[in-house]
Design an enzyme around this catalytic site. Structure first.
Site, short mmCIF file in Angstrom:
data_model
loop_
_atom_site.label_atom_id
_atom_site.label_comp_id
_atom_site.label_asym_id
_atom_site.label_seq_id
_atom_site.Cartn_x
_atom_site.Cartn_y
_atom_site.Cartn_z
N GLY A 31 1.01 -1.65 -0.02
CA GLY A 31 -0.26 -0.19 0.16
C GLY A 31 0.61 0.92 -0.10
O GLY A 31 1.55 1.64 0.49
N THR A 32 0.60 1.49 -1.00
CA THR A 32 1.82 2.95 -1.23
C THR A 32 1.31 3.68 -2.50
O THR A 32 0.69 3.11 -3.52
CB THR A 32 3.37 2.19 -1.51
OG1 THR A 32 3.33 1.70 -0.71
CG2 THR A 32 4.21 3.02 -2.37
N THR A 33 2.16 5.23 -1.96
CA THR A 33 1.57 6.20 -3.93
C THR A 33 2.80 6.56 -4.16
O THR A 33 3.66 6.89 -3.44
CB THR A 33 0.41 7.47 -3.66
OG1 THR A 33 -0.35 6.59 -2.95
CG2 THR A 33 0.53 7.94 -5.09
N SER A 40 -1.43 0.97 -4.47
CA SER A 40 -2.39 1.12 -4.16
C SER A 40 -3.17 2.69 -4.58
O SER A 40 -4.66 2.88 -5.17
CB SER A 40 -3.02 0.49 -2.95
OG SER A 40 -1.91 1.36 -1.73
#
Lengths: 246, 225
Positions: free
Chosen positions: B15-17, B151
């Protein structure tokens, strides 16, 4: 050679004098072969190779001494041609591997190191024979600069402005060194190289077949027979004139 | 073997941008700083941009362990390459291709399980500035202008699409990157906390100070009201 050293020229071991005799013999084998020359100019490298055909009936084109490795690299080989071919196959493998792994041409200095390593490994491991070949590796590097390296059978290499191998290379090397001028144009360098190559041959050998390859940043090409004939005619005339004057 | 439900959340922080964009004289990369394990926020200050060479950096998304291993290997390989090539760095194109080949080998299962990562490599080389996206299967997005991974990438890409201009100054690109990450953190629960911004120009790799990033975020919020 003393009896004491005799044992040490069987395998690849140091003699008591500190020599690797097999390496020296391999270098001697290269010297006995026909001469190759490499000359670097400001924007090109030119390779020259003498081809002494063993039979007058042999087809000269079937003997190749200047090999393209990739768009940016070409190698001229002196010494045992069968050994050279094996090294050329290896160089082409390295070039292909580099393209597959990095999607880029292999750097000419990098390829030289790889070739040096392979040739060195044959001076250290048992069960192999040292390559009886020297390679002149010419290419254009990533900065579009022409580069010229020479690797000898021991696997050691140096970069040169001009270099020769084979052909009893003493004489060729001497003439090359004393007459070399920096910043020649490609055409001048072709004349100069042929001059050295033909001039150092015995009179009766001057009909030997010559191969010339030129690599620049726009690619590699070999001189065709018409171009070559013209250059050789000019060179022979020039040599005759010079000899006549003296 | 298929993983049991929930197992992935425990083993792999995800989960990351991340975003990367090319501007006039450099490359800007930005990431959020949240690391999650399932619904748990495992870290509020996770590092997701890594310097891997003189003028190259890499953003990571996906499994943190997998990605960090790739960072370690790439850093070592690129250093070795420089030593072997008279101090010359590997081109970004070569770097991305090498990594892609490597990831594809693992993806095919001949060496083991695949690396669960989405990576952006970017920086400056002799050909100029460029960014490359590399995925777990070894797919390469060559020489793109803007890339987003993780994500929150859908939201971030929306911002990039509407704000990206060719030949932006580095300052403008930093603004767009901050806006993209900030917006993504508003809509993706797995992205959030801080924003890390890095710019790469010919002069070097620079981290944009946190104070500046926070200031710009506050200004965007006010503008939007």
């Amino acid at each position: 050679m003393s009896e004491k050293t005799l044992h040490y020229d069987k395998g690849i071991e140091f003699s008591p004098e500190g020599d690797l005799l097999q390496v020296q013999y391999a270098k001697e084998a290269v010297k006995r072969g026909a001469a190759v020359i490499g000359i670097r100019t400001e924007n090109s490298v030119i390779l020259f190779a003498l081809k002494n055909m063993s039979s007058a009936l042999a087809v000269p084109d079937s003997l190749e001494k200047i090999f393209q490795i990739d768009d940016n690299i070409v190698i001229a080989a002196a010494g045992l041609m069968a050994d050279s071919r094996n090294l050329i196959d290896y160089a082409r493998e390295i070039a292909a591997y580099n393209r597959a792994t990095f999607d880029e041409e292999v750097d000419v200095a990098k390829l030289t190191k790889e070739m040096g390593s392979r040739m060195q490994s044959h001076t250290q491991y048992s069960g192999v024979r040292i390559f009886g070949a020297s390679l002149l590796i010419a290419g254009i590097d990533k900065k579009k600069q022409p580069r010229l390296f020479a690797v000898d059978p021991s696997g050691s290499f140096l970069e040169y402005m001009a270099v020769s191998a084979g052909g009893g290379s003493g004489r060729v090397a001497d003439v090359l060194e004393s007459n070399f001028k920096k910043n020649m144009l490609t055409e001048e360098a072709v004349m100069f190289g042929l001059d050295v190559l033909i001039g150092t041959q015995k009179q009766e050998d001057r009909t030997s077949i010559i191969e010339v390859g030129i690599i620049t940043s726009s690619g590699f090409r070999k001189l065709n027979s018409t171009e070559l004939e013209e250059y050789i005619k000019k060179t022979v005339e020039k040599i005759k004139e010079e000899v006549g004057e003296k | 073997m298929k993983k049991e439900e929930g197992e992935e959340g425990i083993l792999e922080a995800k989960g990351t941008t991340t975003v990367a964009l090319v501007c006039k004289d450099g490359v800007v990369m930005a990431t959020d700083t949240r690391a999650t394990m399932g619904h748990f926020i495992a870290s509020r200050e996770a590092k997701k941009v890594y310097v891997i060479d003189k003028l190259k950096a890499m953003t990571i998304a996906g499994s943190v362990g997998d990605a960090q291993k790739i960072v370690r290997i790439m850093t070592a390989v690129l250093k070795k390459h420089r030593m072997e090539n008279d101090g010359e760095s590997m081109s970004i194109h070569a770097c991305a291709t090498m990594l892609a080949n490597w990831l594809n080998n693992y993806h095919k299962g001949s060496y083991g399980n695949y690396f669960s990562v989405q990576i952006i490599i970017g920086g400056v080389d002799s050909k100029g500035t460029s960014i490359y996206g590399v995925d777990a299967a070894g797919g390469v997005m060559p020489d793109s202008k803007m890339i987003s991974t993780g994500s929150g990438s859908l939201t971030a890409l929306g911002v990039l699409e509407s704000h990206f201009k060719e030949n932006m100054t580095t300052e403008e690109a930093v603004d767009v990157a901050i806006k993209a990450i900030h917006t993504a953190t508003k809509r993706d629960s797995a992205s959030g906390n801080g924003i890390n911004v890095v710019k790469i120009t010919e002069k070097g790799i620079f981290e944009i100070p946190n104070s500046y990033v926070e200031k710009r975020v506050n200004e965007f919020v006010k503008e939007m009201k």
